[in-house]
Every structure is written in C-alpha cells, then in structure tokens.
Design an enzyme around this catalytic site. Structure first.
Site, PDB file in Angstrom:
ATOM      1  N   ASP A 171      -3.726  -0.594  -3.374  1.00 12.25           N
ATOM      2  CA  ASP A 171      -4.760  -1.114  -2.489  1.00 12.25           C
ATOM      3  C   ASP A 171      -5.232  -2.289  -2.974  1.00 12.25           C
ATOM      4  O   ASP A 171      -6.038  -2.145  -3.938  1.00 12.25           O
ATOM      5  CB  ASP A 171      -5.627   0.092  -2.209  1.00 12.25           C
ATOM      6  N   ARG A 191       0.944  -1.403  -0.145  1.00 14.59           N
ATOM      7  CA  ARG A 191      -0.004   0.138   0.043  1.00 14.59           C
ATOM      8  C   ARG A 191       0.875   1.291   0.098  1.00 14.59           C
ATOM      9  O   ARG A 191       0.509   2.292  -0.575  1.00 14.59           O
ATOM     10  CB  ARG A 191      -0.775  -0.207   1.415  1.00 14.59           C
ATOM     11  N   HIS A 207       1.171 -27.049  11.516  1.00 16.48           N
ATOM     12  CA  HIS A 207       2.400 -27.607  11.413  1.00 16.48           C
ATOM     13  C   HIS A 207       2.611 -29.234  12.084  1.00 16.48           C
ATOM     14  O   HIS A 207       2.874 -30.151  11.470  1.00 16.48           O
ATOM     15  CB  HIS A 207       3.443 -26.927  12.105  1.00 16.48           C
ATOM     16  N   LYS A 243      -0.789 -19.335   5.899  1.00 16.19           N
ATOM     17  CA  LYS A 243      -1.491 -19.806   6.948  1.00 16.19           C
ATOM     18  C   LYS A 243      -1.838 -18.364   7.976  1.00 16.19           C
ATOM     19  O   LYS A 243      -0.962 -17.708   7.915  1.00 16.19           O
ATOM     20  CB  LYS A 243      -0.923 -20.851   7.675  1.00 16.19           C
TER      21      LYS A 243
HETATM   22  N1  NDP Z   1       5.320 -13.066   9.666  1.00 16.82           N
HETATM   23  C1  NDP Z   1       5.402 -14.284   9.828  1.00 16.82           C
HETATM   24  O1  NDP Z   1       6.483 -14.870  10.364  1.00 16.82           O
HETATM   25  C2  NDP Z   1       4.199 -15.525   9.295  1.00 16.82           C
HETATM   26  C3  NDP Z   1       3.189 -14.766   8.790  1.00 16.82           C
HETATM   27  N2  NDP Z   1       2.296 -15.558   8.268  1.00 16.82           N
HETATM   28  C4  NDP Z   1       1.275 -15.137   7.424  1.00 16.82           C
HETATM   29  O2  NDP Z   1       1.621 -14.434   6.344  1.00 16.82           O
HETATM   30  C5  NDP Z   1       0.501 -13.275   6.088  1.00 16.82           C
HETATM   31  C6  NDP Z   1       1.550 -11.957   6.356  1.00 16.82           C
HETATM   32  O3  NDP Z   1       1.867 -11.868   7.335  1.00 16.82           O
HETATM   33  P1  NDP Z   1       2.972 -10.959   8.026  1.00 16.82           P
HETATM   34  O4  NDP Z   1       3.721 -10.356   7.160  1.00 16.82           O
HETATM   35  O5  NDP Z   1       3.381 -10.701   9.332  1.00 16.82           O
HETATM   36  O6  NDP Z   1       1.690  -9.418   8.214  1.00 16.82           O
HETATM   37  P2  NDP Z   1       2.095  -8.019   7.998  1.00 16.82           P
HETATM   38  O7  NDP Z   1       0.985  -7.285   8.515  1.00 16.82           O
HETATM   39  O8  NDP Z   1       3.537  -7.673   8.716  1.00 16.82           O
HETATM   40  O9  NDP Z   1       2.190  -7.519   6.342  1.00 16.82           O
HETATM   41  C7  NDP Z   1       0.844  -7.431   5.526  1.00 16.82           C
HETATM   42  C8  NDP Z   1       1.378  -6.898   4.499  1.00 16.82           C
HETATM   43  O10 NDP Z   1       0.062  -6.608   3.519  1.00 16.82           O
HETATM   44  C9  NDP Z   1      -0.062  -5.558   3.224  1.00 16.82           C
HETATM   45  N3  NDP Z   1      -1.437  -5.058   3.074  1.00 16.82           N
HETATM   46  C10 NDP Z   1      -2.478  -5.638   3.938  1.00 16.82           C
HETATM   47  N4  NDP Z   1      -3.615  -5.149   3.282  1.00 16.82           N
HETATM   48  C11 NDP Z   1      -3.499  -4.407   2.371  1.00 16.82           C
HETATM   49  C12 NDP Z   1      -4.304  -3.788   1.488  1.00 16.82           C
HETATM   50  N5  NDP Z   1      -5.743  -3.949   1.555  1.00 16.82           N
HETATM   51  N6  NDP Z   1      -3.684  -3.130   0.295  1.00 16.82           N
HETATM   52  C13 NDP Z   1      -2.242  -3.226   0.103  1.00 16.82           C
HETATM   53  N7  NDP Z   1      -1.480  -3.828   1.112  1.00 16.82           N
HETATM   54  C14 NDP Z   1      -2.161  -4.688   2.104  1.00 16.82           C
HETATM   55  C15 NDP Z   1       0.496  -4.636   4.315  1.00 16.82           C
HETATM   56  O11 NDP Z   1       0.588  -3.322   3.800  1.00 16.82           O
HETATM   57  P3  NDP Z   1       0.430  -2.275   4.921  1.00 16.82           P
HETATM   58  O12 NDP Z   1       1.583  -2.353   6.102  1.00 16.82           O
HETATM   59  O13 NDP Z   1       0.276  -0.901   4.393  1.00 16.82           O
HETATM   60  O14 NDP Z   1      -0.738  -2.532   5.611  1.00 16.82           O
HETATM   61  C16 NDP Z   1       1.809  -5.429   4.442  1.00 16.82           C
HETATM   62  O15 NDP Z   1       2.675  -5.232   3.522  1.00 16.82           O
HETATM   63  C17 NDP Z   1      -0.729 -13.318   7.053  1.00 16.82           C
HETATM   64  O16 NDP Z   1      -1.686 -14.111   6.431  1.00 16.82           O
HETATM   65  C18 NDP Z   1       0.134 -14.166   8.126  1.00 16.82           C
HETATM   66  O17 NDP Z   1      -0.742 -15.037   8.717  1.00 16.82           O
HETATM   67  C19 NDP Z   1       2.250 -17.172   8.122  1.00 16.82           C
HETATM   68  C20 NDP Z   1       3.476 -17.642   8.883  1.00 16.82           C
HETATM   69  C21 NDP Z   1       4.558 -16.777   9.505  1.00 16.82           C
HETATM   70  O1  LIG Z   2       4.235 -20.520  11.433  1.00 15.91           O
HETATM   71  C1  LIG Z   2       4.592 -20.220  12.537  1.00 15.91           C
HETATM   72  O2  LIG Z   2       6.070 -20.932  12.681  1.00 15.91           O
HETATM   73  C2  LIG Z   2       6.864 -20.179  13.675  1.00 15.91           C
HETATM   74  C3  LIG Z   2       7.949 -21.421  13.758  1.00 15.91           C
HETATM   75  O3  LIG Z   2       8.419 -21.613  12.804  1.00 15.91           O
HETATM   76  P1  LIG Z   2       9.983 -22.167  12.584  1.00 15.91           P
HETATM   77  O4  LIG Z   2      10.006 -22.618  11.356  1.00 15.91           O
HETATM   78  O5  LIG Z   2      10.850 -21.189  13.248  1.00 15.91           O
HETATM   79  O6  LIG Z   2       9.903 -23.561  13.585  1.00 15.91           O
HETATM   80  C4  LIG Z   2       6.220 -19.742  14.737  1.00 15.91           C
HETATM   81  O7  LIG Z   2       7.049 -19.082  15.693  1.00 15.91           O
HETATM   82  C5  LIG Z   2       5.045 -18.787  14.475  1.00 15.91           C
HETATM   83  O8  LIG Z   2       4.269 -18.523  15.544  1.00 15.91           O
HETATM   84  C6  LIG Z   2       3.904 -19.396  13.751  1.00 15.91           C
HETATM   85  O9  LIG Z   2       3.299 -18.721  13.162  1.00 15.91           O
END
Ligand code: NDP
Ligand SMILES: O=C1O[C@H](COP(=O)(O)O)[C@@H](O)[C@H](O)[C@H]1O
Length: 489
Positions: free
Chosen positions: A92, A49, A237, A145
């Site tokens: 967006d 965004r 997992h 996920k």
């Molecule tokens: N982080 C992790 O380690 C893990 C994450 N996940 C999954 O991965 C996905 C992403 O997680 P994560 O990276 O932590 O989340 P974040 O909130 O850090 O990132 C989400 C991203 O999506 C963008 N976004 C959300 N809504 C919109 C929109 N309407 N238009 C444009 N951009 C948008 C955000 O931009 P903006 O900041 O501008 O909102 C940001 O770049 C989730 O489904 C999460 O459950 C799964 C396993 C591990």
């Molecule tokens: O999906 C997830 O996994 C991590 C753990 O992953 P690992 O590869 O480091 O074992 C976990 O910390 C996180 O809460 C969960 O969303």
C-alpha cells in the site's frame, strides 16, 4: 546495435495493475528492451496493492504486453528477457512500513526511477515514504498528469513532491512531448532557417491547433466528468503544442533553455475576460450520433453518467499572445471527444503576398499553409502556389503540397510510441521532454480564468452530434474573424 548506451537503473512502477501501466508503460518498456535500449542490469519492480502471487502478476503483464504489440514485434527471446527483469511486490503506497520490502529490492548503487502511475492524491505519500526508506537521494520521480485540477491544487501536489525531491529530479509527463512529430517541431523550426525567418506576425496570419479524437468517454466517466476537456487536454497537451509553436529560439537544447522559452509564451497569453468568453470560447458536449459508421450514445447516456452533467467534452477558443512576435496573430485551439476524425495537427497560415499581380478572380486561391500532422500519418506538408501545366493554361494558379510523410519517406524506422521516448529520456536523466513546475502553474492560471468565467456565467456546453466537428458555435468562432477551420470535411 543501438548508438545509445543507457545506464542500469531500478525502474519502480507504482500502480502496475492500472490502466496506464497495462496499456502503455509495460508495452513501452518491452519495446525499449527489444530495441536494445534497456541496460542488461536494469530491473523493473511492478508495485500495486493487489496481493496476488508474483508469478500470476508477471503472467498478466506478459499477456498485456502481447495484446498490445504487433505480431511481428513479438520476439520470444526478448519477451523472456523482459519478463526475467520483472518482480512484483504488493504494497500500500500510503503505508510507510511497506517500503522496507521495496528498499530490499532496490540496487543501492543505481538510480531508482519511481514512476507514479497512480492518482495524484497519492504522490505526496509516495515521496514521503521513499524518503523515509532512505531511497530519495538516488531517485528520479515521474509524475503523471493531471497535476491537480486548478492552480491551487497543483501547487499542493508540487509542494508535496518538492519537500523531498529537487526540481532537477522531478519528471512531469505530458505524453504529447514524447510524440515524434512534436519533437520534430523543434527540428523543423530551428534547423531550417527557411521557416524561422517567416515565423512571426509579418508573415503569418493565424495558427490553428486541432486535437480531435473519435473515442468517447465510455468506461472513464467517473474520472472525466470531474475533469472535462479543458483540464484533460487543453491545459496540458494543447498549451504545450502552442508553446512549442510560438516560443522564441532557445539558446541551446538544454531542458531549462527550452522550458524558459515555453514559460515566456504562457506568461504572454492574453487573459480572456468574462465579457470576452462568449465570443472567444466554445464549450461543447457530445450528444448521440455515429462513430466509425456505428450509432453511439451521447455523453449523458454513457454508463454511470449523471444525466445533469454540464462537463465539456469539446472546447475551442481563440488565444492571443501579447508579445512582439505574435501581435495580431490569433491562435485557434480546439479539442474534443467523439469528433468526425482522429486528427492532431498544427496549421500555420501564411499571409498573402504584399502585392498581387495575377488575375483578380484567382486571388482567393492564394494561400501558403504549413501543416504539421501529429497523428495519424505523421508528416509535414507545405502548400505552395504553382502554375497549372499546359500550353492552353496561361498564368493559371493552383495550390499543391510539398509533402513529407514520415513513414513513407523513412521506411526503415518505426514510429515509437510517445511513452517509449519518455521512459528512455528519464533513464538517461534528460528533462527536455518534461514539464517544469512553473509551466504547469502558468498553464493552470490561464485555464482557471476560463473555468471561473464559465461558472460565474452559468455557462452550459452546447450539444454537438457524435461524429461531427463540434458545435456550430465553434465554426462561428473562427468565421467571425473571416476564417475557417482547415480540413473539416
Ligand atoms: N489511463 C490513462 O490512459 C492515463 C492515465 N493518466 C494518469 O496516470 C495515473 C494512473 O492512471 P490509471 O492507470 O488510469 O489509473 P488506475 O486507477 O487504472 O490505476 C491506478 C493504480 O494505482 C494503484 N493504487 C492506487 N492507490 C494505491 C495505493 N494507495 N497503494 C497501492 N496501489 C495503489 C491501483 O491499484 P488498485 O487497483 O489496487 O487501487 C492501480 O494499480 C493517473 O494519475 C492518471 O491521471 C494520464 C494519462 C492517461
Ligand atoms: O492525456 C490524454 O490523452 C488521450 C489522447 O492521447 P492520444 O495520444 O491518443 O492523442 C486522451 O484520450 C485522454 O482523455 C487524455 O487523458
């Protein structure tokens, strides 16, 4: 030169400024480029965004990649090539009109890999807008996920995606399936007749699956408190690890052959009734304690915490699989945050020999275990009984390991991160390591009964000190069956 030829794709990363993209996905793409596994023509579109100038975003991505790879893995010419593949587009994801600029950047004659690193609530809108922009036909969509927070909500997400994409082009990520040792489970079980002939209730007494983390929730409280360890780790997992351990041999390596076998395991999981919950399931929440020798706060004292929260950061349970192969063989599963050690392993405990001929006092020593270590120190160890060496020893038994440590044995090969493997598989159009809709739904169905049971019983998690192996009740859970968790210090 890599043996694999990967076709040219347009890789569109939705959520490019997010945590997952920054920490995992861009570094994984760089590693694929370094390994020569990105086609020369492949382009990466970073989508988010934030309306920052593209050059600033590309510089940020480069910085993030450099920060997350080892110094010896930085190859300046690869880095330039990698950054040269990137383009940043501010949009967006919910606004259909923003997709026209995206469509202009997508090569019409190549697959479009649309990776959704966004909250699941946006998946449906992205699918609809991709279709509206005429991009659906050429797209494979990759979903992160968790898919929903229970069976009903996962169906809503899956149905929203299915309106525009057939299952054959939907790739649901469970990053554990991308871990080398997890894939090795398939090789270990089905390329060695030695194990497969022993892989049932005649030879195995019980199985343990542990995924212990030392990290706490820290900055992720908002997300995690809505989920809890059951939804965050066990529903996906740990149940995937259980499926790969327990499934029957697939007839081939085709994605659906493997997934059909996994689904059979999920369908055979015995329900845990409300009456059984207190004996079979333990929920925990970490209190203050020590991690890496330093004092750390409890879950309820983390930043932005709600001090009344009853979300679990630990769960252990006994699962039973109602089928011919596993009748009477419990699977003990446990996973938690802020535990004593980072450790993911599957331990297969074999039964005692049918007739015993050694000194009675040595009987308790007899044990064969197969330990499949997923992390750290990936490898396999088989504990076997041998005789102690020496003229003075007589027939004294001892237990010793036949050990295979992957990084020591295969010195030349670096162990790739799970996301590298998974991104490569999507680019090759291979769904083996991705989760099918019905797997997700059966897994939710089984977990929903636990969530519902806890809610009806008004269950509150048991507090365990950070840096421990979880609540005492988790030890009692397995001790009641005359067993103990393997390897707890
Ligand atoms: N982080 C992790 O380690 C893990 C994450 N996940 C999954 O991965 C996905 C992403 O997680 P994560 O990276 O932590 O989340 P974040 O909130 O850090 O990132 C989400 C991203 O999506 C963008 N976004 C959300 N809504 C919109 C929109 N309407 N238009 C444009 N951009 C948008 C955000 O931009 P903006 O900041 O501008 O909102 C940001 O770049 C989730 O489904 C999460 O459950 C799964 C396993 C591990
Ligand atoms: O999906 C997830 O996994 C991590 C753990 O992953 P690992 O590869 O480091 O074992 C976990 O910390 C996180 O809460 C969960 O969303």
């Amino acid at each position: 030169m890599p043996a694999i030829i990967v076709e040219a794709v347009t890789f569109a990363l939705f959520g490019a400024t997010g945590d997952l993209s920054t920490r995992k996905l861009f570094p994984a793409l760089y590693q694929l480029d370094r390994a020569g596994l990105l086609n020369e023509q492949t382009r990466v579109l970073a989508l988010a965004r934030e309306a920052a100038p593209p050059e600033a975003q590309l510089a940020r991505i480069e910085q993030a990649v450099r920060a997350r790879i080892a110094a010896e893995e930085v190859d300046e010419s690869v880095m330039q090539r990698f950054i040269g593949r990137l383009d940043y587009l501010a949009m967006d994801f919910r606004r259909a009109e923003d997709y026209a600029s995206l469509a202009e950047r997508v090569a019409p004659d190549r697959p479009l890999i649309a990776y959704f690193a966004t909250p699941a609530a946006v998946y449906g809108a992205i699918c609809e807008n991709l279709a509206g922009a005429g991009l659906a036909e050429q797209s494979r969509v990759v979903l992160e996920k968790p898919i929903g927070h229970d069976l009903a909500s996962s169906k809503v997400v899956n149905e929203a995606v299915a309106r525009f994409f057939p299952e054959t082009r939907v790739y649901r990520i469970d990053h554990y399936l991308g871990k080398e040792t997890v894939q090795n489970l398939i090789a270990l079980r089905f390329a060695n007749s030695l194990f497969e002939t022993q892989w049932d209730h005649n030879h195995i007494s019980h199985v343990e699956i542990t995924v212990a983390e030392t990290v706490g929730i820290e900055g992720r409280w908002g997300y995690f408190d809505q989920a809890g360890q059951l939804r965050d780790m066990l529903q996906n997992h740990l149940l995937q690890l259980l499926c790969l351990t327990a499934m029957d041999p697939p007839s081939d390596l085709a994605a659906d052959s493997i997934r059909d076998e996994k689904v059979k395991v999920l369908k055979a999981l015995a329900p845990i009734t409300r009456e059984q919950i207190s004996q079979r399931v333990v929920r925990g929440q970490y209190g203050s304690g020590y991690s890496g020798g330093k004092p750390v706060p409890g879950y309820l004292e983390e930043e932005n915490a709600n001090p009344e929260s009853s979300t679990e950061t630990f769960i252990s349970l006994r699962a039973d699989i109602c089928n011919w192969r596993w009748a009477g063989v419990p699977f003990y599963l446990r996973t938690g945050k802020r535990m004593a050690q980072k450790l993911s392993q599957i331990v297969i405990h074999f039964k005692e020999p049918p007739f015993y001929i050694f000194a009675p006092e040595q009987r308790s020593l007899i044990t064969n275990r197969l330990i499949i270590r997923l992390q750290p120190q990936e490898g396999i160890s088989l504990q076997v009984m041998t005789k102690e060496q020496g003229l003075d020893k007589g027939m004294h038994l001892r237990s010793g390991p036949l050990q295979l440590n992957f990084s020591e044995t295969y010195k030349s090969s670096r162990i790739p991160d799970a996301y590298e493997r998974l991104l490569l598989e999507v680019m090759q159009g291979n769904q083996n390591l991705f989760v099918r809709k019905d797997e997700i739904e059966y897994a939710w169905q089984w977990c929903d009964q636990l969530i519902e049971g806890w809610s009806r019983l008004g269950d509150r998690p048991k507090i365990y000190p950070a840096g421990s192996w979880g609540p005492v009740a988790s030890i009692a859970l397995i001790t009641r069956d005359g067993r103990s968790w393997y390897g707890d210090l």
